[in-house]
Design a protein around this motif. Structure first.
Motif, mmCIF file in Angstrom:
data_model
loop_
_atom_site.group_PDB
_atom_site.id
_atom_site.type_symbol
_atom_site.label_atom_id
_atom_site.label_comp_id
_atom_site.label_asym_id
_atom_site.label_seq_id
_atom_site.Cartn_x
_atom_site.Cartn_y
_atom_site.Cartn_z
ATOM 1 N N ASP A 118 11.107 -57.817 -13.143
ATOM 2 C CA ASP A 118 12.286 -58.610 -12.767
ATOM 3 C C ASP A 118 11.978 -59.509 -11.573
ATOM 4 O OD1 ASP A 118 13.754 -57.517 -14.775
ATOM 5 O OD2 ASP A 118 14.883 -56.115 -13.531
ATOM 6 N N ASP A 147 17.424 -47.848 -5.288
ATOM 7 C CA ASP A 147 18.473 -48.805 -5.612
ATOM 8 C C ASP A 147 17.748 -49.989 -6.256
ATOM 9 O OD1 ASP A 147 20.238 -50.988 -5.490
ATOM 10 O OD2 ASP A 147 21.308 -50.114 -3.791
ATOM 11 N N ASP A 148 17.873 -50.152 -7.570
ATOM 12 C CA ASP A 148 17.025 -51.144 -8.259
ATOM 13 C C ASP A 148 17.250 -52.570 -7.749
ATOM 14 O OD1 ASP A 148 19.530 -51.090 -9.412
ATOM 15 O OD2 ASP A 148 18.821 -51.351 -11.472
ATOM 16 N N ARG A 149 18.513 -52.909 -7.425
ATOM 17 C CA ARG A 149 18.773 -54.271 -6.937
ATOM 18 C C ARG A 149 18.034 -54.527 -5.627
ATOM 19 N NH1 ARG A 149 24.258 -54.789 -5.446
ATOM 20 N NH2 ARG A 149 23.520 -56.584 -4.300
ATOM 21 N N ARG A 150 18.057 -53.509 -4.771
ATOM 22 C CA ARG A 150 17.403 -53.635 -3.457
ATOM 23 C C ARG A 150 15.888 -53.660 -3.595
ATOM 24 N NH1 ARG A 150 20.846 -55.967 -0.354
ATOM 25 N NH2 ARG A 150 22.787 -54.859 -0.094
ATOM 26 N N ILE A 152 14.267 -54.820 -6.177
ATOM 27 C CA ILE A 152 13.919 -56.158 -6.674
ATOM 28 C C ILE A 152 13.902 -57.140 -5.493
ATOM 29 C CG2 ILE A 152 14.734 -58.093 -8.099
ATOM 30 C CD1 ILE A 152 15.802 -55.983 -10.090
ATOM 31 N N GLN A 153 14.917 -57.004 -4.622
ATOM 32 C CA GLN A 153 15.007 -57.878 -3.445
ATOM 33 C C GLN A 153 13.740 -57.763 -2.565
ATOM 34 O OE1 GLN A 153 18.421 -56.850 -1.113
ATOM 35 N NE2 GLN A 153 18.272 -58.655 0.199
#
Ligand code: ADP
Length: 267
Positions: A118, A147-150, A152-153
């Motif tokens: 991603d 935390d997948d969103r974090r 990725i960030q």
């Protein structure tokens, strides 16, 4: 260091002794210095694009508007500087959000390969524009509680830097896997590198090795500070290895599960 002393007198007025309190204020002074620097830096970083936006707007209104070509050129600068301002404000808000005590991660089990893919997709255009190659090597089965969103960030920030500080036609290597106790993801570039004496300061807010160059690259100087916070929120750590003119490797290490030794969940 501040020292306070007070006599201790017993109920019958008898002398029991002296209490001496040593209070180390160096840390407080240091934190206050960091805070002041931060405010000064924010003001400076905000003022630069605003000054430019005001200047070019005034020039257009003062007559440049009659020349369409010049007007377009100035409007493009205004647009670029507004984008920069927006990015800066977004990063500042983000940093302040994740620094708060009540900041919480949304934990779940995620496949490292998917998160890495991603982040690579998000930074793909930037990478292709600079004709930078990519090699990925890792164990597809590696899973981490995060935390997948974090996550990725974190990788988007590290990949963006790797691209920004690389020369065209070089290669970025992404490697992931497990050590005995940890999951690791390493992002290696063949870029300009970082001198040893700069390494410790990279994660400070607004610290840049080469200010002019970093600003041209479009960064806000907050990326690595955000990355470090997010990695630490995951109870992980980040390491950097680098050689000037050879390249840089940022490696993050994460515990595979967010539980402590006794097995109690801490998130
Ligand atoms: P910026 O927005 O300026 O890139 P960061 O916090 O992301 O801010 O990084 C801080 C500084 O660390 C950068 O300005 C740059 O000098 C240095 N840096 C970060 N990543 C790399 C890299 N991969 N190679 C060389 N220097 C880097």
């Amino acid at each position: 260091l501040s020292v306070y002393g007070a006599p201790v007198i017993g109920m019958h007025g008898n002398w029991l002794g002296i209490i001496i309190v040593f209070h180390n204020i160096t840390e407080l002074v240091r934190l206050e210095e960091i805070r002041k620097d931060f405010v000064a830096n924010v003001s400076h970083e905000l003022r630069t694009p605003v000054t430019s936006i005001k200047g070019f707007t005034e020039t257009i209104l003062d007559g440049a508007i009659d020349n369409q070509e010049v007007t377009i050129q100035f409007l493009e600068i205004i647009q670029k500087e507004s984008d920069r301002l927006q990015l800066l404000i977004d990063d500042l808000l983000e940093l302040s959000r994740i620094e708060r005590a009540e900041f919480q991660l949304q934990m779940k089990y995620v496949k490292v390969s998917e998160v890495v893919q991603d982040a690579i997709a998000i930074t793909e255009n930037q990478r292709l524009e600079k004709q930078i190659d990519l090699r990925i090597e890792g164990n597809e089965a590696v899973v981490v509680e995060a935390d997948d969103r974090r996550l990725i960030q974190i990788f988007v920030n590290l990949l963006t830097n790797a691209i920004s500080y690389s020369k065209p036609n070089t290669c970025i290597h992404v490697t992931y896997g497990t050590t005995e106790e940890e999951v690791f993801v390493a992002i290696r570039d063949e870029g300009i590198g970082i001198a040893p004496e700069e390494k410790n300061r990279l994660f400070e807010r607004f610290y840049r090795v080469d200010k002019a160059r970093a600003r041209d690259s479009g960064g806000t100087g907050l990326g690595l500070a955000i990355v470090k916070h997010l990695v630490e929120a995951h109870k992980g750590r980040i390491e950097v290895e680098s050689e000037v003119d050879e390249g840089t490797t940022f490696t993050i290490y994460l515990p595979p599960r967010q539980s402590n030794r006794s097995g109690t969940k801490t998130v």
